[in-house]
Design a protein around this motif. Structure first.
Motif, PDB file in Angstrom:
ATOM      1  N   MET A 185       0.825  -1.207   0.000  1.00 43.34           N
ATOM      2  CA  MET A 185       0.000   0.000   0.000  1.00 43.34           C
ATOM      3  C   MET A 185       0.865   1.265   0.000  1.00 43.34           C
ATOM      4  O   MET A 185       0.510   2.275  -0.598  1.00 43.34           O
ATOM      5  N   VAL A 186       2.027   1.180   0.690  1.00 43.45           N
ATOM      6  CA  VAL A 186       2.902   2.364   0.706  1.00 43.45           C
ATOM      7  C   VAL A 186       3.393   2.658  -0.715  1.00 43.45           C
ATOM      8  O   VAL A 186       3.373   3.812  -1.177  1.00 43.45           O
ATOM      9  N   SER A 187       3.787   1.593  -1.446  1.00 43.36           N
ATOM     10  CA  SER A 187       4.255   1.806  -2.829  1.00 43.36           C
ATOM     11  C   SER A 187       3.124   2.368  -3.684  1.00 43.36           C
ATOM     12  O   SER A 187       3.331   3.279  -4.495  1.00 43.36           O
ATOM     13  N   GLU A 188       1.933   1.794  -3.505  1.00 41.11           N
ATOM     14  CA  GLU A 188       0.785   2.277  -4.282  1.00 41.11           C
ATOM     15  C   GLU A 188       0.537   3.769  -4.007  1.00 41.11           C
ATOM     16  O   GLU A 188       0.331   4.570  -4.915  1.00 41.11           O
ATOM     17  N   TYR A 189       0.618   4.117  -2.727  1.00 42.03           N
ATOM     18  CA  TYR A 189       0.408   5.516  -2.324  1.00 42.03           C
ATOM     19  C   TYR A 189       1.423   6.442  -3.002  1.00 42.03           C
ATOM     20  O   TYR A 189       1.080   7.475  -3.567  1.00 42.03           O
ATOM     21  N   MET A 190       2.699   6.007  -2.953  1.00 40.33           N
ATOM     22  CA  MET A 190       3.766   6.832  -3.548  1.00 40.33           C
ATOM     23  C   MET A 190       3.529   7.040  -5.049  1.00 40.33           C
ATOM     24  O   MET A 190       3.790   8.104  -5.584  1.00 40.33           O
ATOM     25  N   ASP A 191       3.060   5.962  -5.709  1.00 37.17           N
ATOM     26  CA  ASP A 191       2.908   6.034  -7.167  1.00 37.17           C
ATOM     27  C   ASP A 191       1.628   6.729  -7.605  1.00 37.17           C
ATOM     28  O   ASP A 191       1.453   7.027  -8.776  1.00 37.17           O
ATOM     29  N   THR A 192       0.682   6.909  -6.690  1.00 33.39           N
ATOM     30  CA  THR A 192      -0.603   7.460  -7.130  1.00 33.39           C
ATOM     31  C   THR A 192      -0.941   8.751  -6.381  1.00 33.39           C
ATOM     32  O   THR A 192      -0.433   9.814  -6.726  1.00 33.39           O
ATOM     33  N   VAL A 193      -1.739   8.637  -5.336  1.00 31.51           N
ATOM     34  CA  VAL A 193      -2.319   9.851  -4.749  1.00 31.51           C
ATOM     35  C   VAL A 193      -1.335  10.750  -4.003  1.00 31.51           C
ATOM     36  O   VAL A 193      -1.637  11.894  -3.693  1.00 31.51           O
ATOM     37  N   ARG A 194      -0.122  10.245  -3.703  1.00 30.97           N
ATOM     38  CA  ARG A 194       0.834  11.120  -3.019  1.00 30.97           C
ATOM     39  C   ARG A 194       1.454  12.130  -3.997  1.00 30.97           C
ATOM     40  O   ARG A 194       1.966  13.163  -3.604  1.00 30.97           O
ATOM     41  N   ARG A 195       1.447  11.795  -5.277  1.00 28.17           N
ATOM     42  CA  ARG A 195       2.070  12.696  -6.258  1.00 28.17           C
ATOM     43  C   ARG A 195       1.406  14.065  -6.232  1.00 28.17           C
ATOM     44  O   ARG A 195       0.191  14.155  -6.127  1.00 28.17           O
ATOM     45  N   LEU A 237      -5.317   7.590  18.037  1.00 28.71           N
ATOM     46  CA  LEU A 237      -3.950   8.098  18.238  1.00 28.71           C
ATOM     47  C   LEU A 237      -2.931   6.958  18.168  1.00 28.71           C
ATOM     48  O   LEU A 237      -1.851   7.111  17.607  1.00 28.71           O
ATOM     49  N   LEU A 238      -3.331   5.806  18.736  1.00 31.58           N
ATOM     50  CA  LEU A 238      -2.450   4.642  18.647  1.00 31.58           C
ATOM     51  C   LEU A 238      -2.249   4.278  17.171  1.00 31.58           C
ATOM     52  O   LEU A 238      -1.141   3.970  16.728  1.00 31.58           O
ATOM     53  N   ALA A 239      -3.355   4.331  16.400  1.00 36.64           N
ATOM     54  CA  ALA A 239      -3.276   4.010  14.970  1.00 36.64           C
ATOM     55  C   ALA A 239      -2.328   4.985  14.265  1.00 36.64           C
ATOM     56  O   ALA A 239      -1.558   4.592  13.379  1.00 36.64           O
ATOM     57  N   ASP A 240      -2.324   6.253  14.663  1.00 33.57           N
ATOM     58  CA  ASP A 240      -1.394   7.222  14.074  1.00 33.57           C
ATOM     59  C   ASP A 240       0.051   6.844  14.376  1.00 33.57           C
ATOM     60  O   ASP A 240       0.928   6.942  13.516  1.00 33.57           O
ATOM     61  N   GLU A 241       0.281   6.406  15.631  1.00 34.53           N
ATOM     62  CA  GLU A 241       1.649   6.026  16.012  1.00 34.53           C
ATOM     63  C   GLU A 241       2.118   4.819  15.196  1.00 34.53           C
ATOM     64  O   GLU A 241       3.256   4.767  14.747  1.00 34.53           O
ATOM     65  N   VAL A 242       1.201   3.835  15.051  1.00 30.53           N
ATOM     66  CA  VAL A 242       1.572   2.630  14.296  1.00 30.53           C
ATOM     67  C   VAL A 242       1.842   3.011  12.833  1.00 30.53           C
ATOM     68  O   VAL A 242       2.817   2.560  12.220  1.00 30.53           O
ATOM     69  N   SER A 243       1.010   3.882  12.285  1.00 25.77           N
ATOM     70  CA  SER A 243       1.219   4.329  10.893  1.00 25.77           C
ATOM     71  C   SER A 243       2.567   5.021  10.754  1.00 25.77           C
ATOM     72  O   SER A 243       3.302   4.780   9.792  1.00 25.77           O
ATOM     73  N   THR A 244       2.890   5.889  11.723  1.00 25.43           N
ATOM     74  CA  THR A 244       4.161   6.616  11.654  1.00 25.43           C
ATOM     75  C   THR A 244       5.321   5.634  11.666  1.00 25.43           C
ATOM     76  O   THR A 244       6.285   5.761  10.914  1.00 25.43           O
ATOM     77  N   MET A 245       5.185   4.634  12.536  1.00 23.36           N
ATOM     78  CA  MET A 245       6.237   3.624  12.629  1.00 23.36           C
ATOM     79  C   MET A 245       6.426   2.925  11.287  1.00 23.36           C
ATOM     80  O   MET A 245       7.560   2.698  10.850  1.00 23.36           O
ATOM     81  N   ILE A 246       5.310   2.575  10.639  1.00 19.00           N
ATOM     82  CA  ILE A 246       5.408   1.843   9.377  1.00 19.00           C
ATOM     83  C   ILE A 246       5.968   2.736   8.279  1.00 19.00           C
ATOM     84  O   ILE A 246       6.882   2.362   7.550  1.00 19.00           O
ATOM     85  N   VAL A 247       5.439   3.952   8.179  1.00 16.41           N
ATOM     86  CA  VAL A 247       5.804   4.791   7.034  1.00 16.41           C
ATOM     87  C   VAL A 247       7.136   5.514   7.272  1.00 16.41           C
ATOM     88  O   VAL A 247       8.040   5.447   6.458  1.00 16.41           O
ATOM     89  N   ALA A 248       7.250   6.217   8.426  1.00 16.65           N
ATOM     90  CA  ALA A 248       8.463   7.024   8.646  1.00 16.65           C
ATOM     91  C   ALA A 248       9.574   6.204   9.273  1.00 16.65           C
ATOM     92  O   ALA A 248      10.746   6.454   9.043  1.00 16.65           O
ATOM     93  N   GLY A 249       9.200   5.202  10.082  1.00 18.07           N
ATOM     94  CA  GLY A 249      10.201   4.532  10.893  1.00 18.07           C
ATOM     95  C   GLY A 249      10.786   3.277  10.290  1.00 18.07           C
ATOM     96  O   GLY A 249      11.923   2.927  10.578  1.00 18.07           O
ATOM     97  N   HIS A 250      10.040   2.604   9.431  1.00 18.01           N
ATOM     98  CA  HIS A 250      10.480   1.279   8.999  1.00 18.01           C
ATOM     99  C   HIS A 250      11.523   1.324   7.892  1.00 18.01           C
ATOM    100  O   HIS A 250      12.635   0.835   8.030  1.00 18.01           O
TER     101      HIS A 250
END
Ligand code: HEM
Length: 200
Positions: A1-11, A76-89
């Motif tokens: 999903m992160v790759s899909e995001y980068m290639d589509t709606v994040r542009r 808020l927990l979901a935000d933290e988990v998302s941050t970990m996956i996207v920014a942290g991983h």
């Protein structure tokens, strides 16, 4: 999903800068749909983790987040988990990749790192205090980050005019700083030979 995001709606699209905030667009709707799918996935991950018996599994970052979070605010927990996956991983994974690759090409450093690591307590209980003693390891991580920054760029808005090594930055400019191109270029205002291509 992160790759899909980068290639589509994040542009970035021209409508992002041409239309004022809040004007509904098709792209805005696609972004909202993506956000909904993403949030659903994150909540499913949380439900999976909290539903599983983990009595004898080692504690991990999720356990710490879970203990720290306010039980009414799973969002808020979901935000933290998302941050970990996207920014942290990916940032951490890439740093570890290069941090293993560089010493592998310089065996004397690899040996020195191993000697340093053997001298300290790296058990689950001792590791956090031992980290402070790993001076050589820290230096290698920092040099790895300097040479192969996992983040390729950052940006700043100039709140007032600046002069950076003779380049005028007018107030209100957006300054994009590509770390990969900056590595070693400007030292004390003098251009220096670029170290990136020679790193490996
Ligand atoms: C080696 C690992 C990492 C690198 C190289 C890295 C790099 C960066 C960079 C370059 C920025 C932008 C800084 C700026 O423009 O001021 C940033 C911001 C951020 N990073 Fe990381 N990061 C790493 C690990 C993590 C981890 C593990 C997390 C979270 C668990 C994280 C969360 C964030 C967040 C939330 C921001 C935005 C901060 C703000 O609001 O200004 N990063 N990171």
């Amino acid at each position: 999903m992160v790759s899909e995001y980068m290639d589509t709606v994040r542009r970035p699209y021209p409508t992002d800068v041409l239309l004022p905030d809040g004007v509904p667009t098709l792209l805005g709707a696609r972004r909202a749909l993506f956000r909904r799918r993403w949030t659903r996935l994150i909540h499913a991950i949380i439900a999976m983790r909290t539903g599983r018996a983990r009595a004898d599994a080692p504690r991990d970052v999720f356990d710490l987040l879970w203990e720290a979070h306010d039980s009414d605010r799973e969002d808020l927990l979901a935000d933290e988990v998302s941050t970990m996956i996207v920014a942290g991983h990916e940032t951490t994974a890439r740093t570890l990749f290069w941090m293993c690759t560089l010493p592998a090409k310089a065996p004397q450093w690899q040996t020195a790192l191993a000697v340093e690591a053997r001298r300290v307590d790296l058990s689950a209980e001792g590791a956090s205090t031992s980290l402070l003693k790993l001076m050589l390891t820290r230096a290698v991580v920092e040099e790895t980050l300097r040479l192969y920054s996992p983040a390729f760029m950052t940006g700043r808005l100039a709140k007032r005019a600046h002069d950076i090594c003779g380049t005028r930055i007018p107030e209100g400019s957006i300054v994009l700083i590509p770390y990969w191109l900056c590595t070693g270029i400007l030292v004390g205002g003098q251009p220096r030979e670029h170290s990136f291509p020679r790193a490996l």
